[in-house]
Design a protein around this motif. Structure first.
Motif, short mmCIF file in Angstrom:
data_model
loop_
_atom_site.label_atom_id
_atom_site.label_comp_id
_atom_site.label_asym_id
_atom_site.label_seq_id
_atom_site.Cartn_x
_atom_site.Cartn_y
_atom_site.Cartn_z
N GLY A 1 0.81 -1.23 0.00
CA GLY A 1 0.00 0.00 0.00
C GLY A 1 0.84 1.27 0.00
N THR A 2 2.17 1.13 0.00
CA THR A 2 3.03 2.32 0.03
C THR A 2 3.81 2.45 -1.29
OG1 THR A 2 4.99 1.21 0.87
CG2 THR A 2 3.41 1.98 2.51
N PHE A 3 4.36 3.64 -1.49
CA PHE A 3 5.30 3.84 -2.60
C PHE A 3 6.70 3.53 -2.08
CE2 PHE A 3 1.80 6.57 -3.96
CZ PHE A 3 1.69 6.19 -5.29
N THR A 4 7.43 2.69 -2.79
CA THR A 4 8.74 2.27 -2.33
C THR A 4 9.74 2.39 -3.48
OG1 THR A 4 7.69 0.67 -0.88
CG2 THR A 4 10.00 0.30 -1.35
N ASP A 5 10.92 2.91 -3.19
CA ASP A 5 11.94 3.00 -4.24
C ASP A 5 12.67 1.68 -4.39
OD1 ASP A 5 11.31 5.53 -4.91
OD2 ASP A 5 12.85 6.48 -3.66
N VAL A 6 12.73 1.23 -5.63
CA VAL A 6 13.31 -0.09 -5.92
C VAL A 6 14.35 0.09 -7.03
CG1 VAL A 6 12.77 -2.39 -6.85
CG2 VAL A 6 11.17 -1.29 -5.29
N LYS A 7 15.52 -0.54 -6.85
CA LYS A 7 16.50 -0.52 -7.95
C LYS A 7 16.22 -1.72 -8.85
CE LYS A 7 21.16 -0.17 -9.25
NZ LYS A 7 22.52 0.09 -8.99
N ILE A 8 15.98 -1.45 -10.13
CA ILE A 8 15.65 -2.54 -11.06
C ILE A 8 16.95 -3.27 -11.42
CG2 ILE A 8 14.55 -3.15 -13.27
CD1 ILE A 8 12.62 -1.77 -11.22
N THR A 9 16.98 -4.56 -11.10
CA THR A 9 18.21 -5.33 -11.32
C THR A 9 18.11 -6.28 -12.51
OG1 THR A 9 17.39 -6.90 -9.68
CG2 THR A 9 18.96 -5.25 -8.91
N LYS A 10 16.89 -6.68 -12.84
CA LYS A 10 16.76 -7.64 -13.94
C LYS A 10 15.44 -7.44 -14.69
CE LYS A 10 16.51 -12.58 -14.50
NZ LYS A 10 16.14 -13.72 -13.74
N ALA A 11 15.54 -7.47 -16.01
CA ALA A 11 14.32 -7.32 -16.82
C ALA A 11 14.00 -8.65 -17.50
CB ALA A 11 14.54 -6.26 -17.89
N THR B 1 10.64 -10.38 -20.08
CA THR B 1 9.69 -9.84 -21.06
C THR B 1 8.47 -9.21 -20.39
OG1 THR B 1 10.39 -11.59 -22.53
CG2 THR B 1 8.42 -10.40 -23.18
N TRP B 2 7.97 -9.84 -19.31
CA TRP B 2 6.72 -9.35 -18.71
C TRP B 2 6.90 -8.77 -17.32
CZ3 TRP B 2 4.23 -9.08 -22.81
CH2 TRP B 2 4.24 -10.13 -23.75
N ILE B 3 8.07 -9.01 -16.70
CA ILE B 3 8.25 -8.60 -15.29
C ILE B 3 9.61 -7.96 -15.12
CG2 ILE B 3 8.43 -9.45 -12.91
CD1 ILE B 3 6.54 -11.60 -13.46
N LEU B 4 9.67 -7.00 -14.21
CA LEU B 4 10.96 -6.45 -13.79
C LEU B 4 11.23 -6.94 -12.37
CD1 LEU B 4 10.29 -2.76 -14.89
CD2 LEU B 4 11.66 -4.46 -16.13
N TYR B 5 12.49 -7.22 -12.07
CA TYR B 5 12.88 -7.61 -10.72
C TYR B 5 13.78 -6.52 -10.15
CZ TYR B 5 10.91 -12.16 -11.69
OH TYR B 5 10.03 -13.16 -12.01
N GLY B 6 13.71 -6.36 -8.83
CA GLY B 6 14.56 -5.32 -8.25
C GLY B 6 14.87 -5.57 -6.80
N GLU B 7 15.60 -4.59 -6.22
CA GLU B 7 15.93 -4.65 -4.79
C GLU B 7 15.46 -3.35 -4.16
OE1 GLU B 7 20.12 -5.09 -4.92
OE2 GLU B 7 19.98 -7.18 -5.58
N LYS B 8 14.85 -3.52 -2.98
CA LYS B 8 14.40 -2.32 -2.26
C LYS B 8 15.60 -1.52 -1.82
CE LYS B 8 12.42 -0.98 2.10
NZ LYS B 8 12.65 0.39 1.73
N LEU B 9 15.53 -0.21 -1.97
CA LEU B 9 16.68 0.61 -1.54
C LEU B 9 16.65 0.83 -0.05
CD1 LEU B 9 17.18 3.36 -4.20
CD2 LEU B 9 18.37 1.21 -3.90
#
Ligand code: SF4
Length: 469
Positions: free
Chosen positions: A449-459, A461-469
């Motif tokens: 329910g919150t806005f969270t900054d995430v560093k995108i580490t892997k793309a 075709t349909w999903i992006l993966y990341g790590e929470k900063l």
């Protein structure tokens, strides 16, 4: 076939009568635990309509369930866009016959676009006699009275009356998340030659700005941070009242609502989208740089046969302006493969446009004739095998483009509105970035329910993966 010619505002007295019926059903059910199930087929507009049905059921005192064996009321909210959506509903209705035989008090209802078509509603009435309640898109606001007739008087209820209407003030079941759909208008005036929507949803009618804004203010006070404004053609918003640029003005007002941080909208018609709207999107931080602009075909001949009223050149002009004003814009579209007059050369025009625009993703469909539309009378110039091959080719081309488009997010720090746990990987949280792309990352439930900054580490075709900063 029913076509709504007249737009009527439902009077406050009529709404009050429905509220009273909700209360009287609630009184009659008090003390008993009763369950209701609503299953939705089709588009976001239908999801939003189902939220209205659920809202009314909750106020009547029903508990919502996904288990049909537990349900006392089952409602299918149907879609008319493609033949396979109809087949699915017939299959599901047939499967309920045996449940109704075991539990005769069960109320089975079917509503939405499919049954707004008179011939289909009559067919269901005669062949699926275990169905108690059939009501069309224009009768949705009367659901409390219709259900009451089925519950109290054990009547078979049939209402597909065809007047376009706007009913305000009935309950809606928002799902409690941080994102919500808000319908700003209903119906469509465009009569694309393949489309059944204007026949089943009626002519365009816009909700008042005041009603829309007060709904969004209410949502904001209840934790919603992102709204998706819905309409078959949002760029026509207000035109039925003779207003110009009303949609861009409405967006500006929604931007002023505190608590709402992200605004999206769909769908837009390329013939109606204005430079002012694109400038407004670019200027306002809260409006996501994301645009769904249905193309349908890249061939001018097919576009004309579809009655889309724009050319590929005009479409590319809009895209060029959008990209110029918003270089990071995420673009999506709808494509129909196998329209009756589409040749191999026409299809190649669609592919070349896809390669030129580089959409982030597309919603693609094989053409399915809809009875009563102009295209259903057109002879096919291609075989089903040729069309299947084209469809596969379209997916192959677009999948590569989507992957390439997702790669540009790698390394970025992006703000994600977290919606919950990923269904496919419960170890991960899931949410959406500004581009409406799914981003999965590890984190705890307090982030939902919150806005969270995430560093995108892997793309992918349909999903992006990341790590929470
Ligand atoms: S714009 Fe065309 S495709 Fe979209 S709902 Fe209207 S008639 Fe159907």
């Amino acid at each position: 076939m029913i076509l709504a010619e007249i737009n009527v505002h439902i009077t406050p007295q009529e709404i009050e009568l429905q509220r009273q019926t909700i209360n009287s059903i609630k009184l009659s059910l008090s003390g008993e635990k009763r369950y209701a199930m609503v299953e939705t087929f089709g588009c976001q507009q239908n999801v939003n309509d189902s939220q209205r049905i659920e809202g009314m059921l909750l106020q009547m005192g029903f508990t919502l369930t996904d288990e049909k064996d537990l349900a006392d009321v089952i409602i299918f909210n149907t879609c008319a866009i493609r033949e396979n959506a109809h087949a699915k509903v017939y299959g599901k209705l047939g499967a309920l016959k045996h449940l109704k035989a075991k539990k005769p008090s069960l109320v089975i209802g079917i509503c939405g676009c499919m049954v707004q078509q008179e011939q289909i509603a009559k067919r269901i009435k005669s062949k699926y006699r275990h169905v108690d309640l059939i009501f069309g898109t224009h009768a949705l606001w009367k659901f409390p009275s219709l259900l009451n007739d089925a519950l109290e008087h054990s009547q078979k209820v049939f209402d597909i009356s065809g007047e376009g209407s706007i009913a305000e003030g009935l309950p809606v079941n928002y799902d409690g998340g941080a994102r919500a759909f808000v319908s700003i208008m209903y119906g469509c005036n465009n009569f694309c030659s393949y489309c059944i929507v204007p026949y089943v949803r009626g002519r365009e009618r816009s909700r008042s700005e005041a009603d829309i804004l007060s709904e969004i203010e209410y949502l904001s006070k209840n934790g919603v941070r992102e709204v998706m404004l819905l309409g078959q053609n949002v760029n026509s918003y207000g035109k039925d009242r003779g207003e110009t640029d009303a949609f861009a003005k409405l967006l500006l007002k929604v931007c002023e609502i505190s608590g709402i941080e992200r605004i999206r909208f769909m769908s837009s018609h390329p013939k109606d989208i204005s430079p002012l709207l694109l400038h407004t999107m670019a200027a306002e931080e809260k409006i996501c740089n994301q645009l769904h602009l249905p193309l349908q075909s890249g061939s001018n001949k097919v576009l004309s046969d579809m009655n889309r009223v724009y050319t590929r050149e005009k479409y590319l002009e809009i895209i060029a302006l959008a990209k110029k004003l918003m270089p990071d814009i995420a673009l999506t579209t709808d494509i129909i493969v196998g329209f009756p007059t589409e040749t191999e050369a026409d299809f190649e025009d669609t592919l070349s446009l896809l390669r030129e625009v580089k959409f982030d993703s597309i919603f693609s469909f094989i053409y399915s004739p809809r009875e009563g539309t102009r295209a259903a009378q057109m002879p096919n110039v291609s075989t089903p095998e040729e069309i299947d091959k084209r469809f596969q080719k379209l997916l192959d081309v677009q999948n590569n483009i989507s992957y390439e488009r997702n790669l540009r997010h790698e390394g970025n720090i992006e703000t994600v509105l977290v919606s919950g746990r990923s269904k496919t990987d419960p170890d991960m949280l899931t949410g959406r970035n500004y581009a409406n792309k799914i981003v999965n990352f590890k984190g705890d439930d307090s982030l939902i329910g919150t806005f969270t900054d995430v560093k995108i580490t892997k793309a992918q075709t349909w999903i992006l993966y990341g790590e929470k900063l």
